[in-house]
Design an enzyme around this catalytic site. Structure first.
Site, short mmCIF file in Angstrom:
data_model
loop_
_atom_site.label_atom_id
_atom_site.label_comp_id
_atom_site.label_asym_id
_atom_site.label_seq_id
_atom_site.Cartn_x
_atom_site.Cartn_y
_atom_site.Cartn_z
N HIS A 71 -74.04 31.94 -66.61
CA HIS A 71 -74.30 32.17 -65.18
C HIS A 71 -74.98 31.01 -65.30
O HIS A 71 -75.61 31.27 -64.11
CB HIS A 71 -75.17 33.52 -65.56
CG HIS A 71 -74.39 34.86 -65.68
ND1 HIS A 71 -75.24 36.01 -66.03
CD2 HIS A 71 -73.30 35.11 -65.70
CE1 HIS A 71 -74.15 36.74 -66.13
NE2 HIS A 71 -73.50 36.62 -65.93
N ASP A 125 -82.23 30.18 -68.02
CA ASP A 125 -83.61 28.64 -68.19
C ASP A 125 -83.26 27.96 -69.20
O ASP A 125 -81.80 28.53 -69.56
CB ASP A 125 -84.09 30.14 -68.86
CG ASP A 125 -84.38 30.58 -69.63
OD1 ASP A 125 -84.66 31.72 -69.56
OD2 ASP A 125 -84.20 30.09 -71.06
N CYS A 171 -76.02 17.03 -49.73
CA CYS A 171 -75.02 16.36 -50.75
C CYS A 171 -75.79 14.84 -50.56
O CYS A 171 -75.21 14.52 -48.98
CB CYS A 171 -73.84 16.49 -50.58
SG CYS A 171 -73.34 15.40 -51.75
N GLU A 216 -85.35 48.75 -76.46
CA GLU A 216 -84.90 49.59 -75.95
C GLU A 216 -83.62 49.57 -76.38
O GLU A 216 -83.02 48.72 -76.04
CB GLU A 216 -85.57 50.42 -74.61
CG GLU A 216 -85.47 49.18 -73.91
CD GLU A 216 -85.77 49.06 -72.39
OE1 GLU A 216 -86.61 50.01 -72.44
OE2 GLU A 216 -86.06 47.75 -71.72
#
Ligand code: BV8
Ligand code: ZN
Length: 251
Positions: free
Chosen positions: A129, A114, A159, A225
């Protein structure tokens, strides 16, 4: 480089990281899906790693793309829609504010695709990534800005110059993350590694803390956590990114 321990201790949630950084210190920040959770974006494991019943690892792969490009484009088109409605949260803004103080002594490597770090004002961000709002031709390879949504075989992008298929500019499982050399160079010169909101389950990102330990630099984890690689951190600051980062990075 990096041989500096800045005295961060286990679970010390009151630390003010910026007070501990001297003029020689360099902050390497690795973020994962957890930092965008409070912006409303699903994490990979929070949703049980499932998307519409598919395991992310099954959809985010070259094999899935070869087998069913429509499914893969639907997956990324719906995530584009979610990400467009999301807003950066106070954790993203805290990192952007810290960068205004530290300048080029701070580097953010994000596993996230994002654009919330950029929209919060962070300048020096590496998307290892890939990026949700970029696509690339499988042949030409140059990424370009694209917020399109492609839901059917008839509307899949091709393309403009060579008519080959256009794919999301995303690093799939089994593909090599982008600019790893640049990441390792930044890690080599860092003195503190701050990791925020990642389960520590995907490599090579989950291994950065091991490199940091070999370099002898301070390592801090922030999340609600313990991650899979919890034992590798000097300090675990348990709490959400929004609960912890604004205080941790206050200056
Ligand atoms: C590579 C883009 C070789 C896609 C992603 C077998 C076959 C093939 C490969 C492998 C294999 N076995 C192992 C591998 C390697 C593989 C891997 O590690 N697999 C795992 C599943 C075992 N890795 C790869 O394939 C990588 N490439 O190895 O290439 C190579 C490597 C080096 C040099 C040469 C060659 C490429 C992996 C990249 C895949 N693409 N993303 C897309 O988004 O669609 S990965 C994706 O999942 C993320 O980017 C991230 O990297 C990863 C884990 O996600 P997290 O960000 O950690 O999120 P998660 O949901 O897991 O955890 C959320 C965390 O947030 C939790 O800890 C939670 O507690 C916390 N949290 C929740 N709420 C909050 C919060 N924290 C703070 N605040 C909150 N409010
Ligand atoms: Zn092309």
């Amino acid at each position: 480089m990096g041989e500096r321990q800045i005295g961060i201790h286990e679970g010390d949630n009151a630390i003010k990281l910026m007070d501990l950084l001297g003029p020689q210190d360099r902050l390497f920040v690795l973020t994962g899906a957890g930092i965008s959770a409070e912006s409303g974006l699903a994490t990979y494991r929070g949703s049980g790693g499932l998307w519409n019943g598919f395991r992310v690892e099954e959809v985010a792969t070259p094999e899935a793309w070869a087998a069913d490009p429509v499914l893969v484009w639907r997956f990324y088109s719906m995530r584009r829609e979610d990400a467009q409605t999301a807003e950066p949260n106070p954790a993203h803004f805290a990192l952007a504010a810290a960068e205004k103080v530290l300048g080029d002594r701070m580097y953010i490597c994000t596993q996230n695709v994002d654009d919330l770090h950029k929209r919060a004002g962070s300048k020096h961000v590496h998307h290892m990534h890939g990026m949700l709002f970029e696509s690339r031709c499988v042949q030409c390879g140059t990424p370009f800005a694209d917020d399109g949504q492609y839901m059917t075989a008839e509307t899949l992008p091709v393309c403009a110059s060579c008519a080959e298929p256009v794919r999301p500019h995303i690093v799939w499982f089994g593909e090599v993350p982008l600019d790893l050399d640049a990441i390792y160079a930044e890690l080599q010169r860092a003195t503190v590694l701050l990791v925020v909101g990642t389960s520590g389950s995907v490599y090579p990102a989950a291994g950065f803390v091991n490199i940091a330990n070999q370099l002898g630099i301070s390592t801090v984890y922030v999340g609600p956590e313990a991650p899979a690689n919890a034992g590798s951190f000097d300090a675990m600051l348990l709490g959400t990114a929004v609960e912890v980062l604004p205080g941790l990075l206050a200056f």
